[in-house]
Motif scaffolding. Sequence first.
Motif, PDB file in Angstrom:
ATOM      1  N   GLY A  94       0.729  -1.279  -0.008  1.00  0.00           N
ATOM      2  CA  GLY A  94      -0.028   0.116  -0.038  1.00  0.00           C
ATOM      3  C   GLY A  94       0.598   1.135   0.005  1.00  0.00           C
ATOM      4  N   ARG A  95       2.114   1.274  -0.375  1.00  0.00           N
ATOM      5  CA  ARG A  95       3.099   2.478  -0.561  1.00  0.00           C
ATOM      6  C   ARG A  95       3.065   3.347   0.851  1.00  0.00           C
ATOM      7  N   ALA A  96       2.707   4.345   0.995  1.00  0.00           N
ATOM      8  CA  ALA A  96       3.154   5.331   1.776  1.00  0.00           C
ATOM      9  C   ALA A  96       1.919   5.147   3.032  1.00  0.00           C
ATOM     10  N   ASN A 149      -6.780  10.272  -9.836  1.00  0.00           N
ATOM     11  CA  ASN A 149      -6.860   8.960  -9.019  1.00  0.00           C
ATOM     12  C   ASN A 149      -5.381   8.469  -9.001  1.00  0.00           C
ATOM     13  N   ASN A 150      -4.488   8.533  -9.751  1.00  0.00           N
ATOM     14  CA  ASN A 150      -3.046   8.250  -9.652  1.00  0.00           C
ATOM     15  C   ASN A 150      -2.106   8.842 -10.704  1.00  0.00           C
ATOM     16  N   ASN A 151      -1.072   8.448 -10.622  1.00  0.00           N
ATOM     17  CA  ASN A 151      -0.016   9.107 -11.523  1.00  0.00           C
ATOM     18  C   ASN A 151      -0.254   8.697 -13.057  1.00  0.00           C
ATOM     19  N   ALA A 152      -0.838   7.352 -13.306  1.00  0.00           N
ATOM     20  CA  ALA A 152      -1.276   6.644 -14.441  1.00  0.00           C
ATOM     21  C   ALA A 152      -2.316   7.724 -14.890  1.00  0.00           C
ATOM     22  N   ALA A 153      -3.102   7.716 -14.199  1.00  0.00           N
ATOM     23  CA  ALA A 153      -4.251   8.774 -14.580  1.00  0.00           C
ATOM     24  C   ALA A 153      -3.900   9.951 -15.066  1.00  0.00           C
ATOM     25  N   GLU A 177       8.836   0.829 -17.799  1.00  0.00           N
ATOM     26  CA  GLU A 177       7.493   0.138 -17.417  1.00  0.00           C
ATOM     27  C   GLU A 177       7.750   0.084 -15.823  1.00  0.00           C
ATOM     28  N   ILE A 178       6.660   0.773 -15.175  1.00  0.00           N
ATOM     29  CA  ILE A 178       6.742   0.688 -13.777  1.00  0.00           C
ATOM     30  C   ILE A 178       5.860  -0.617 -13.249  1.00  0.00           C
ATOM     31  N   GLY A 179       5.969  -1.066 -12.012  1.00  0.00           N
ATOM     32  CA  GLY A 179       5.407  -2.502 -11.644  1.00  0.00           C
ATOM     33  C   GLY A 179       3.831  -2.271 -11.672  1.00  0.00           C
ATOM     34  N   ALA A 181       1.884  -2.912 -14.579  1.00  0.00           N
ATOM     35  CA  ALA A 181       1.657  -2.757 -15.939  1.00  0.00           C
ATOM     36  C   ALA A 181       1.510  -1.266 -16.261  1.00  0.00           C
ATOM     37  N   PHE A 182       2.169  -0.308 -15.837  1.00  0.00           N
ATOM     38  CA  PHE A 182       2.412   1.067 -16.395  1.00  0.00           C
ATOM     39  C   PHE A 182       3.329   0.768 -17.407  1.00  0.00           C
ATOM     40  N   ARG A 183       2.986   0.901 -18.556  1.00  0.00           N
ATOM     41  CA  ARG A 183       4.217   1.302 -19.579  1.00  0.00           C
ATOM     42  C   ARG A 183       3.912   2.368 -20.484  1.00  0.00           C
ATOM     43  N   ALA A 223      10.033  10.934 -19.365  1.00  0.00           N
ATOM     44  CA  ALA A 223       9.631  10.233 -18.001  1.00  0.00           C
ATOM     45  C   ALA A 223      10.899   9.970 -17.351  1.00  0.00           C
ATOM     46  N   HIS A 224      10.560  10.058 -16.020  1.00  0.00           N
ATOM     47  CA  HIS A 224      11.847   9.971 -14.994  1.00  0.00           C
ATOM     48  C   HIS A 224      11.962   8.401 -15.087  1.00  0.00           C
ATOM     49  N   THR A 225      13.119   8.148 -15.331  1.00  0.00           N
ATOM     50  CA  THR A 225      13.528   6.514 -15.398  1.00  0.00           C
ATOM     51  C   THR A 225      13.503   6.361 -13.761  1.00  0.00           C
ATOM     52  N   SER A 226      12.427   6.270 -13.282  1.00  0.00           N
ATOM     53  CA  SER A 226      12.502   6.123 -11.771  1.00  0.00           C
ATOM     54  C   SER A 226      12.803   4.614 -10.945  1.00  0.00           C
ATOM     55  N   ASN A 227      12.611   3.738 -12.054  1.00  0.00           N
ATOM     56  CA  ASN A 227      13.099   2.398 -11.256  1.00  0.00           C
ATOM     57  C   ASN A 227      14.505   1.670 -12.009  1.00  0.00           C
ATOM     58  N   HIS A 255       6.552  16.221 -18.371  1.00  0.00           N
ATOM     59  CA  HIS A 255       7.435  15.383 -17.538  1.00  0.00           C
ATOM     60  C   HIS A 255       6.662  14.490 -16.671  1.00  0.00           C
ATOM     61  N   ASP A 256       7.001  13.154 -16.756  1.00  0.00           N
ATOM     62  CA  ASP A 256       6.229  12.110 -16.044  1.00  0.00           C
ATOM     63  C   ASP A 256       7.196  11.841 -14.817  1.00  0.00           C
ATOM     64  N   LEU A 257       7.442  12.679 -13.564  1.00  0.00           N
ATOM     65  CA  LEU A 257       8.267  12.624 -12.665  1.00  0.00           C
ATOM     66  C   LEU A 257       8.116  11.529 -11.674  1.00  0.00           C
ATOM     67  N   GLY A 258       7.334  10.816 -11.900  1.00  0.00           N
ATOM     68  CA  GLY A 258       7.035   9.289 -10.929  1.00  0.00           C
ATOM     69  C   GLY A 258       6.972   9.847  -9.502  1.00  0.00           C
ATOM     70  N   SER A 259       8.035   9.879  -8.741  1.00  0.00           N
ATOM     71  CA  SER A 259       7.962  10.107  -7.423  1.00  0.00           C
ATOM     72  C   SER A 259       7.379  11.152  -6.681  1.00  0.00           C
ATOM     73  N   PHE A 289       3.108  13.474 -11.015  1.00  0.00           N
ATOM     74  CA  PHE A 289       3.793  12.633 -10.023  1.00  0.00           C
ATOM     75  C   PHE A 289       2.767  11.909  -9.107  1.00  0.00           C
ATOM     76  N   SER A 290       3.052  10.762  -8.288  1.00  0.00           N
ATOM     77  CA  SER A 290       2.165  10.245  -7.566  1.00  0.00           C
ATOM     78  C   SER A 290       2.111  10.810  -6.256  1.00  0.00           C
ATOM     79  N   GLY A 291       1.119  10.642  -5.388  1.00  0.00           N
ATOM     80  CA  GLY A 291       0.761  11.080  -4.241  1.00  0.00           C
ATOM     81  C   GLY A 291       1.231  10.155  -3.143  1.00  0.00           C
ATOM     82  N   ASP A 292       1.303   8.718  -3.210  1.00  0.00           N
ATOM     83  CA  ASP A 292       1.765   8.020  -2.596  1.00  0.00           C
ATOM     84  C   ASP A 292       3.113   7.256  -2.532  1.00  0.00           C
ATOM     85  N   LYS A 293       4.013   8.020  -3.356  1.00  0.00           N
ATOM     86  CA  LYS A 293       5.531   7.572  -3.305  1.00  0.00           C
ATOM     87  C   LYS A 293       6.066   8.488  -2.203  1.00  0.00           C
ATOM     88  N   LEU A 294       7.461   9.272  -2.863  1.00  0.00           N
ATOM     89  CA  LEU A 294       7.835  10.035  -1.847  1.00  0.00           C
ATOM     90  C   LEU A 294       7.229  11.113  -1.304  1.00  0.00           C
TER      91      LEU A 294
HETATM   92  C1  LIG Z   1       5.138   5.184 -10.387  1.00  0.00           C
HETATM   93  C2  LIG Z   1       5.224   5.839 -11.598  1.00  0.00           C
HETATM   94  C3  LIG Z   1       4.231   5.993 -12.480  1.00  0.00           C
HETATM   95  C4  LIG Z   1       2.603   5.289 -12.004  1.00  0.00           C
HETATM   96  O1  LIG Z   1       2.333   6.117 -10.916  1.00  0.00           O
HETATM   97  P1  LIG Z   1       1.039   5.665 -10.122  1.00  0.00           P
HETATM   98  O2  LIG Z   1       0.746   6.625  -8.854  1.00  0.00           O
HETATM   99  O3  LIG Z   1       1.274   4.223  -9.592  1.00  0.00           O
HETATM  100  O4  LIG Z   1      -0.103   5.570 -11.157  1.00  0.00           O
HETATM  101  C5  LIG Z   1       4.125   6.670 -13.686  1.00  0.00           C
HETATM  102  N1  LIG Z   1       5.277   6.920 -14.130  1.00  0.00           N
HETATM  103  C6  LIG Z   1       6.312   6.905 -13.072  1.00  0.00           C
HETATM  104  C7  LIG Z   1       7.717   7.390 -13.856  1.00  0.00           C
HETATM  105  C8  LIG Z   1       6.478   6.255 -12.186  1.00  0.00           C
HETATM  106  O5  LIG Z   1       7.562   6.098 -11.274  1.00  0.00           O
END
Ligand SMILES: *Cc1c(COP(=O)(O)O)cnc(C)c1O
Length: 481
Positions: A94-96, A149-153, A177-179, A181-183, A223-227, A255-259, A289-294
């Motif tokens: 459940g992340r954060a 709803n989330n960063n994918a959205a 690709e983020i775990g 199935a976000f590609r 896209a931030h190469t976050s992983n 810019h999809d920053l991810g975290s 960016f996501s609300g529930d990561k960093l």
């Molecule tokens: C985590 C992440 C996403 C997906 O974000 P969610 O909030 O899980 O939908 C998209 N892009 C990047 C670069 C990410 O790190």
Amino acid sequence: MEHLRNIPHMDDILKHPEVAGLMTRVRRDMVVAVAREVVAQLRAQLLAKPQTIPKATLLEEAARHTRSRITALTAGTLQEVINGTGVVLHTNLGRAPLSTAALQEIQGLAAGYTNLELDLDSGERGSRYRHLEELLAALTGAEAALVVNNNAAAVLLGLNTIAKGREVIVSRGQLVEIGGAFRIPEVMKASGAILVEVGTTNKTYPSDIAEAIGPQTALLFSAHTSNYRIVGFTREVSLKELVTVGRQAGLPVMHDLGSGVLVDLSPWGLKGEPTVQQSIEAGVDIVTFSGDKLLGGPQAGIIVGKKAYIDAMKKNQLLRALRVDKLTIAALEGTLKTYLLAQPQETIPVLQMLTTTSEVLEQRSRSLCEQLQAAIGGHPLVASIASTALEDRVGGGAYPIHSLPGFGVQIAFKGRLETIARILRQSRPALLTRIQDNCLLISVRTLANGDVQQIVRLIGDALDSLAGEINNSIPDGPEER
Ligand SMILES: *Cc1c(COP(=O)(O)O)cnc(C)c1O
């Protein structure tokens, strides 16, 4: 069909003491429906494997199954997990974890009515998106903001709004690709935008981007190469360079920053994760960016940037399907307000866990170790218990190659390691540990207040539940799974 004759009648199951007692608490029709399903399964089993079982045995079985299914239903499946893995942002967990401020905001608002979509000045209909906008603008330096709803959205909405039916240019080194199935190529497709890949996996130059721009180009995307990190012989287009190319061509940059970290964590040794403010300062038009990561808040997708683009997203019909509810808005508001204060890392759990000093972690690990020694040190299944240095991880696709030195307790058992780990996962609360070098490893970084006492009890209980099976010599046979 002789063997089917002993299948119990519904009335008998409902009258059985195991089941009858349930009916004082649980709706009768729910119990009947479950019992019916149990009987159907019993019938299917007997058809598949014909055998004559006494009527009383089948009734006992049906009653017991009915009861255990109802008990499981009323207990629910979402439950508390103690995170002993040392992975701070664990998507499976459940992340954060939310801050007290976020919880208080939910507590104060969720049980009653709110001005979610009401302008209290005019008494007219307002927008739910207004609530977080000023706060996000103040914190990030952006003109406007929108939460979904989330960063994918967020990425989907941005692409669909700005580039539907047109081309979006992305460097090949950033097709992440983020775990879960976000590609990037898939989201691009779902949004109706057409992906144009440029450069190579390890090298992309600003000229690659500029040369790919044509009459159909709508957007430049980064896209931030976050992983992962591409290391070695590499060249990636910086945000500043991308913005320059975009400005020259009159194209926006997303810019999809991810975290989405809002505070610079480099004083705590966490270098290299770009902040949202840096993206905005670089001149990026839309940052997601996501609300529930960093950030350490609830699941949400945060979009900040130029007002013209955010306004266009607010008018997109798709937004209605991606919108956030009042719980998310409340939790995010509580989280973001903390970032206005001087030391957010002291009260946002994710930041607290990431900035805990080694001295404190070691001290906690020693204390957990001592308590475990006292409680289970003499148990015949326990070979050794020691406090040890270990490697934690940020997780959630942030700081992928960053090692986070941590501390934890390493327990060696005389066999049954997998079984013990499974019993701990199945206990209440569940305890998730690491298994490494044939030992159970519990990192203290990701433990909350009060977890230590629970861990000592849970491991003690797990060993007790195995006690019946303990002989003088425990064979090191194959582990059950
Ligand atoms: C985590 C992440 C996403 C997906 O974000 P969610 O909030 O899980 O939908 C998209 N892009 C990047 C670069 C990410 O790190």
